[in-house]
Design a protein around this motif. Sequence first.
Motif, PDB file in Angstrom:
ATOM      1  N   UNK A 196       0.651  -1.094   0.094  1.00  0.00           N
ATOM      2  CA  UNK A 196       0.029   0.058  -0.081  1.00  0.00           C
ATOM      3  C   UNK A 196       0.817   1.194   0.181  1.00  0.00           C
ATOM      4  N   UNK A 197       2.319   1.119  -0.501  1.00  0.00           N
ATOM      5  CA  UNK A 197       2.950   2.374  -0.323  1.00  0.00           C
ATOM      6  C   UNK A 197       2.133   3.473  -1.477  1.00  0.00           C
ATOM      7  N   UNK A 198       1.639   2.960  -2.511  1.00  0.00           N
ATOM      8  CA  UNK A 198       1.249   3.970  -3.748  1.00  0.00           C
ATOM      9  C   UNK A 198      -0.339   4.636  -2.871  1.00  0.00           C
ATOM     10  N   UNK A 199      -1.086   3.498  -2.262  1.00  0.00           N
ATOM     11  CA  UNK A 199      -2.295   4.030  -1.780  1.00  0.00           C
ATOM     12  C   UNK A 199      -1.867   5.298  -0.669  1.00  0.00           C
ATOM     13  N   UNK A 200      -1.260   4.871   0.098  1.00  0.00           N
ATOM     14  CA  UNK A 200      -0.766   5.665   1.245  1.00  0.00           C
ATOM     15  C   UNK A 200      -0.131   7.166   0.825  1.00  0.00           C
ATOM     16  N   UNK A 201       0.393   7.104  -0.322  1.00  0.00           N
ATOM     17  CA  UNK A 201       1.184   8.297  -0.734  1.00  0.00           C
ATOM     18  C   UNK A 201       0.196   9.187  -1.370  1.00  0.00           C
ATOM     19  N   UNK A 202      -0.979   8.802  -1.839  1.00  0.00           N
ATOM     20  CA  UNK A 202      -1.932   9.418  -2.699  1.00  0.00           C
ATOM     21  C   UNK A 202      -2.856  10.035  -1.428  1.00  0.00           C
ATOM     22  N   UNK A 203      -2.907   9.428  -0.491  1.00  0.00           N
ATOM     23  CA  UNK A 203      -3.767   9.746   0.767  1.00  0.00           C
ATOM     24  C   UNK A 203      -2.899  10.957   1.480  1.00  0.00           C
ATOM     25  N   UNK A 204      -1.728  10.919   1.518  1.00  0.00           N
ATOM     26  CA  UNK A 204      -0.802  11.885   2.219  1.00  0.00           C
ATOM     27  C   UNK A 204      -0.917  13.112   1.148  1.00  0.00           C
ATOM     28  N   UNK A 205      -0.651  12.813  -0.043  1.00  0.00           N
ATOM     29  CA  UNK A 205      -0.641  13.930  -1.313  1.00  0.00           C
ATOM     30  C   UNK A 205      -1.965  14.769  -1.110  1.00  0.00           C
ATOM     31  N   UNK A 206      -3.070  14.304  -0.924  1.00  0.00           N
ATOM     32  CA  UNK A 206      -4.378  14.985  -1.047  1.00  0.00           C
ATOM     33  C   UNK A 206      -4.607  15.751   0.223  1.00  0.00           C
ATOM     34  N   UNK A 207      -3.960  15.043   1.261  1.00  0.00           N
ATOM     35  CA  UNK A 207      -4.039  15.744   2.598  1.00  0.00           C
ATOM     36  C   UNK A 207      -2.923  17.061   2.659  1.00  0.00           C
ATOM     37  N   UNK A 208      -1.840  16.877   2.049  1.00  0.00           N
ATOM     38  CA  UNK A 208      -1.057  18.029   1.912  1.00  0.00           C
ATOM     39  C   UNK A 208      -1.474  19.239   1.025  1.00  0.00           C
ATOM     40  N   UNK A 209      -2.108  18.782  -0.114  1.00  0.00           N
ATOM     41  CA  UNK A 209      -2.609  19.529  -0.939  1.00  0.00           C
ATOM     42  C   UNK A 209      -3.670  20.661  -0.178  1.00  0.00           C
ATOM     43  N   UNK A 210      -4.550  19.916   0.480  1.00  0.00           N
ATOM     44  CA  UNK A 210      -5.680  20.569   1.196  1.00  0.00           C
ATOM     45  C   UNK A 210      -5.162  21.519   2.173  1.00  0.00           C
ATOM     46  N   UNK A 211      -3.795  20.988   2.846  1.00  0.00           N
ATOM     47  CA  UNK A 211      -3.476  21.939   3.947  1.00  0.00           C
ATOM     48  C   UNK A 211      -2.859  23.285   3.259  1.00  0.00           C
ATOM     49  N   UNK A 212      -2.236  23.024   2.186  1.00  0.00           N
ATOM     50  CA  UNK A 212      -1.396  24.217   1.680  1.00  0.00           C
ATOM     51  C   UNK A 212      -2.280  25.019   0.947  1.00  0.00           C
TER      52      UNK A 212
END
Length: 419
Positions: A196-212
């Motif tokens: 699940x490296x790729x799945x977790x990456x997409x989750x973190x990426x979406x969260x970071x985009x929402x934060x920034x």
Amino acid sequence: MQPQRVGPRAGMGPTCLGCRYRRPYSPIRNPIETLYQGTYYFHFKNLCYANGRKNTFLCYEVNRMEHDVPVPLCQGVFRKENGGLHAEECFLYWFHTHVLEVLSPNEKYKITWYSSWSPCDDCAEQVARFLDTHRNLSLAIFSSRLYYFWHPNYHDKLRRLHQAGAQMAVMDFPEFEKCWYKFVDNDGKSFRPWKKLKTLFRSHKKTLCDILRSPESLLREDTFYLQFNNRHRVQPVQHHYYRRKTYLCYQLEQYSGQGPLKGCLQNKKGKHAEILFIDEMRSLKLGQERITCYLTWSPCPNCAQELAAFKRDHPGLVLRIYASRLYFHWLRKYQEGLCSLWRSGIQVDAMDLPQFTDCWINFVNPQGPFRPWKELEKNSRCIQRRLWRIKEVRSPEPPCYRLRPLTSGPSYCRRRLPL
């Protein structure tokens, strides 16, 4: 992500962490060269909730810029000191002492971090101040996990760091693999990605985009670049193709002294974005206002008829529609739908650089600059010519004119369905 600010070195003031004070009782250790394999797999695993991983490891590489070409200078790994000094602070103290005070002050440096955790609120503020003081630095931060990503105070500090010029992203497979070969004692073994490296990456990426994302923004930066892009064909993102959806951004200029009314809509529950827009506008008491709409796709025939009827019901309204791309432009009924908009008095045109820039400022990121993609203006001119020919051919003057296929280039005239 916004581009880095590199310029002449500013005078070091009290905001510089390296110049403000020293800690002789807690000397900064020299960075370590490599990590153990088990340490890397344990601490850099990109879990959402990483229990037991209280330490932070920061892998860094520093390049000196010579004629805009990066030249490797040094690399290493820092970890949190026993005295409580975080890895980010350790790097700043070390970099100030061993690089800024040794080499020429006119040098420009490109720094890249690969960190097991994103910076905490205090470290984010310290790094932002460091960048504000030393304008000859550019910093890119790749984080495996996001630290306290649910806390509003951490959101503010990450946005502060981003506004100071730091590029921020989440580690994906290429970054993990690069760290494995550059900063891990791997004994010649290949990097083995975890489940699940790729799945977790997409989750973190979406969260970071929402934060920034700026609090006043209505559209994410990555969504804008993907959906409003006017290329002829979809370009894969990390070897994955995506669907180009309909987004409608509108701005209503009010004459009552209030600020403009803005909104961003997309297709929802069987209703097109244009219909949702009309429903919102009909709920207002409109007179002689001006409305500007930016669309990823030009309206379909049904939406065009509804927009034309809405305009006829509000004759004093000025409605301008800019489309990034034309939807099924080679079909007769779609061309007739566009002509119905023109006949009703609605201004319809293709988005060009000024419109993309205005859309970016009003709906995406008013503080960061818009970065045009390749051939943006060329594609816009091509779409504008098509619109002009549709309007010319569908005009009522030549009733016996037989419509020929609209072609303006071998790569754009193929009748492919929109993705």
